[in-house]
Design a protein around this motif. Structure first.
Motif, short mmCIF file in Angstrom:
data_model
loop_
_atom_site.label_atom_id
_atom_site.label_comp_id
_atom_site.label_asym_id
_atom_site.label_seq_id
_atom_site.Cartn_x
_atom_site.Cartn_y
_atom_site.Cartn_z
N ALA A 1 0.83 -1.21 0.00
CA ALA A 1 0.00 0.00 0.00
C ALA A 1 0.86 1.26 0.00
O ALA A 1 0.48 2.28 -0.60
CB ALA A 1 -0.93 0.00 1.20
N LEU B 1 -7.57 3.19 -7.10
CA LEU B 1 -8.12 3.00 -5.76
C LEU B 1 -9.26 3.98 -5.49
O LEU B 1 -10.30 3.62 -4.92
CB LEU B 1 -7.01 3.17 -4.73
CG LEU B 1 -7.35 2.86 -3.27
CD1 LEU B 1 -7.59 1.37 -3.10
CD2 LEU B 1 -6.23 3.32 -2.35
N PHE C 1 -14.64 2.40 -2.20
CA PHE C 1 -13.88 3.55 -1.69
C PHE C 1 -14.66 4.84 -1.92
O PHE C 1 -14.61 5.76 -1.08
CB PHE C 1 -12.52 3.60 -2.37
CG PHE C 1 -11.58 4.61 -1.77
CD1 PHE C 1 -10.86 4.32 -0.62
CD2 PHE C 1 -11.43 5.87 -2.34
CE1 PHE C 1 -10.00 5.26 -0.06
CE2 PHE C 1 -10.57 6.81 -1.80
CZ PHE C 1 -9.86 6.50 -0.65
N LYS D 1 -2.86 6.76 0.70
CA LYS D 1 -2.09 5.57 1.08
C LYS D 1 -2.24 5.28 2.57
O LYS D 1 -2.35 4.11 2.97
CB LYS D 1 -0.62 5.76 0.72
CG LYS D 1 -0.35 5.82 -0.78
CD LYS D 1 1.13 6.05 -1.06
CE LYS D 1 1.38 6.17 -2.56
NZ LYS D 1 2.81 6.40 -2.87
N CYS E 1 -5.62 3.93 3.05
CA CYS E 1 -5.65 2.57 2.49
C CYS E 1 -5.10 1.55 3.48
O CYS E 1 -5.67 0.45 3.63
CB CYS E 1 -4.85 2.55 1.19
SG CYS E 1 -4.74 0.92 0.41
N LEU F 1 -12.71 -1.29 0.07
CA LEU F 1 -11.59 -2.01 -0.57
C LEU F 1 -11.82 -3.52 -0.63
O LEU F 1 -10.86 -4.29 -0.77
CB LEU F 1 -10.26 -1.73 0.16
CG LEU F 1 -9.82 -0.28 0.27
CD1 LEU F 1 -8.43 -0.21 0.87
CD2 LEU F 1 -9.87 0.42 -1.05
#
Length: 681
Positions: A355, A366, A372, A395, A398, A580
């Motif tokens: 990630a 993403l 998301f 990130k 994530c 996700l």
């Protein structure tokens, strides 16, 4: 090329189309980002699947294989004890025979027989031979296969082709095809093994098989053998039981009555048959799904529809667990090929590292994930701006979402097993008899919104005390293996409920009476009562007279079921509710069905009507309804056949294939092409 050889060695001829499709998908992965990481993760998971399957298969077959080994060892000891017991069996001409009923999952039988053969050679006897019906069309062929695989040499058969074989194999040593030859060879081998060779260690064989190891002949597919050939072989072998300790293993796919249908009493009476029943293929599949799919350690997750496709092919096609695993591998390869963010489909530690290494293009992918986007819509305005503009912040978020996804899986599977334990024994199985049915139901939508779930809860409220406490104790055992904090907290609450269930009824009744006394005392202390309060009290007393007072067990039962219901609503939400989830779940069931379902007629028609679809040659590209003159002859003839089903227009054929050399050379091509077209249909 090495990967191709490995995959083909795993699937064999049974799964050759799946093998080809897997290789195509693996080769096409080179066009996407994160190729090296995705390929490595995909290969690791895909190669571990057959290993896990083989270990589970050995574990499931251990009981029946141990029984078979014990049966063979018992007959070996009977033979070696002396001539009295063995002579009585010889006079009866009985050959020890194990009838092994494996079920109709024929593609999986090879692995079972291979495990049996390996264990026999390691601990009982080195003389183990397996034969199949396709190579034993005649009696001499069957004897030839047995002798060649036992003796390791070429065996001559009195056929018309024998002179030709002798001319091609001059340097090979050949022996005559008969059981007398086998008897002489067996005596020689056992004498050498008994005497030993000075200065050399004796071969590592078991103590029971050093003097007279048995000769085990395994008939893999008994139903497919020619009954007459099998009868003659048994009759001949029965005449040599004094010299050869023969033993048979019959691999049966349907029913033990097959032996009676294939062998008359005069032949079956020569066999000392003992029946061995293996687990059914559905039990094997349930174990595979339970140990491989329903665990948070396995990062790849098939969606409900994908799992339903694989199970349907298993139940309505071949009953092969091995092919089920190959279908799961194909779904895995398709997921890693079609989803660039599948680089995050791995263990938690590796996923967090990947990630932080996402490229700007991956961050953009993403942000475009539907899950998301829903997560972004639920955030505040400032957070939404950060999630849509800052790659570093995406990130970080994530990594947090990946941790939450792994926590979701850690909580999901224990609660799923608890709910299955409670509902699997209910009448008519409202939530399914197998855990895979409940799992598919939970994957598709909120399970507590189904009518079947409400029906199951009503049936649970009618369970007796011993049944309910037994089911709750099983749930407690499941929660003990949970790794998450919420599972440990749930286990503590469940233990408290079980402790209350174990209290004697008189103690519980005394507590209830004490509570009622305190309540009545509190009510008695009221100094004044107005008209409204009096009316309310009278209504409560009237209602209490109508309703039956609940017992201590009924109160605890309702509390336990409310606790289970709260766990289900908290942890069994479908994966679409998790941000996700797309990185782990593969949901293209239509693609998987198209690859796995056998539709040869459709494929042939597509190839004939549009050869460009498979050949990818630009010269073959044509408009709809037309065929290029560069197409193969058979495609042109098929197009003419579609225009007129009974007669093919010869003039159109000559127009397409006009050449200066004349038309008469085209007629043989015409006849050959029409013959090829007839072979397809």
């Amino acid at each position: 090329m090495t990967d191709l050889v490995f995959i083909f060695s795993q699937v064999g001829e049974v799964g050759l189309p799946v093998c080809i499709e897997m290789c195509i998908q693996a080769l096409q992965m080179a066009s996407s980002d994160n190729t090296d990481s995705r390929t490595t993760i995909c290969k690791t998971i895909s190669c571990l699947l057959p290993t896990d399957f083989e270990l589970l298969q050995d574990e499931l077959n251990r009981k029946i294989l141990d029984s078979l080994l014990a049966f063979i060892r018992k007959n070996v000891s009977t033979f070696q004890r002396g001539t009295d017991d063995w002579a009585s069996r010889m006079r009866a001409h009985e050959i020890p025979t194990a009838a092994l009923v494996l079920g109709v999952n024929v593609p999986d039988h090879d692995m079972t027989f291979q495990s049996l053969s390996d264990q026999l050679q390691q601990s009982v006897t080195p003389f183990v031979v397996s034969v199949q019906a396709t190579e034993c069309a005649a009696l001499n062929h069957m004897i030839q296969r047995v002798l060649e695989r036992l003796m390791g040499t070429t065996v001559s058969v009195d056929d018309e082709e024998e002179p030709e074989r002798c001319s091609t194999n001059v340097n090979q040593k050949r022996v005559h095809c008969s059981l007398i030859t086998l008897c002489n060879w067996y005596k020689t081998v056992t004498k050498i093994a008994a005497s030993g060779t000075p200065g050399k260690k004796r071969t590592s064989v078991g103590k029971d098989m050093q003097q007279h190891p048995p000769i085990v002949v395994i008939f893999k597919d008994l139903e497919a053998f020619n009954p007459r050939v099998l009868q003659d072989f048994i009759l001949i072998c029965s005449r040599y039981v004094e010299q050869l300790p023969l033993m048979f293993v019959f691999g049966i796919a349907t029913s033990p009555s097959t032996i009676q249908h294939m062998l008359p009493h005069s032949v079956s009476s020569l066999l000392g048959i003992e029946l061995f029943q293996s687990l059914s293929c559905t039990q094997h599949l349930a174990s595979i799904i339970d140990k491989v799919i329903l665990t948070y350690q396995f990062p790849f997750k098939p969606s409900g529809k994908v799992l339903q496709v694989l199970v349907s092919i298993f139940l309505y096609h071949d009953f092969s667990v091995r092919n089920f695993i190959k279908g799961l591998q194909l779904a895995l390869l398709e997921h890693f090929h079609s989803q660039p963010l599948s680089v995050l489909c791995c263990k938690k530690e590796e996923a967090l590292v990947h990630a932080t290494e996402l490229s700007p293009r991956d961050v953009e992918r993403l942000q475009q994930l539907p899950s998301f986007m829903r997560y972004v819509e639920e955030q505040g305005p400032q957070e939404q701006v950060e999630l849509l503009t800052s790659d570093d912040h995406v990130k970080e978020v994530c990594q947090k979402l990946l941790k939450d996804l792994h926590k979701y899986h850690k909580n999901y599977y224990p609660i799923l097993r608890c709910l299955h334990v409670l509902t699997a024994s209910l009448p008519k199985y409202p939530l399914g008899k197998q855990i895979r049915e409940l799992h598919i139901c939970c994957l598709e939508k909120n399970v507590w919104e189904n009518e079947e779930y409400a029906s199951a809860m009503q049936l649970l409220r009618m369970m007796a005390k011993d049944e309910l406490t037994s089911a709750l104790q099983k749930c407690a055992e499941i929660l003990k293996h949970g790794k998450a904090k919420k599972m440990r907290a749930a286990l503590l609450q469940l233990d408290n409920l079980l402790a209350k269930f174990e209290q004697p009824d008189d103690v519980a009744a005394a507590e209830n009476v004490a509570g009622e006394d305190l309540t009545s005392q509190g009510k008695g202390r009221q100094k004044k009562t107005d008209l409204f309060q009096l009316q309310k009290t009278l209504l409560e007393m009237k209602k209490s007279r109508r309703t039956k007072k609940m017992s201590h067990f009924e109160i605890l039962r309702d509390q336990a079921l409310e606790f289970i219901d709260s766990l289900v609503r908290s942890h069994l939400a479908p994966p679409e509710s998790q941000p996700l989830y797309e990185v782990c779940y593969y949901s293209s069931s239509a693609v998987l069905r198209r690859h796995l379902n056998a539709t040869p007629r459709t494929s042939i028609q597509t190839a004939l009507s549009n050869p460009y679809h498979y050949l990818k040659n630009e010269n073959l590209r044509a408009e709809d309804g037309t065929v290029s003159n560069a197409a193969p002859d058979i495609c042109i003839v098929y197009k003419l056949h579609l225009e007129c089903g009974r007669l093919i227009n010869l003039y159109d054929w000559l127009e397409v294939n006009v050449v200066p050399s004349g038309v008469w050379k085209l007629l043989p091509r015409m006849n050959q092409t029409c013959g090829g077209l007839q072979s397809f249909f």
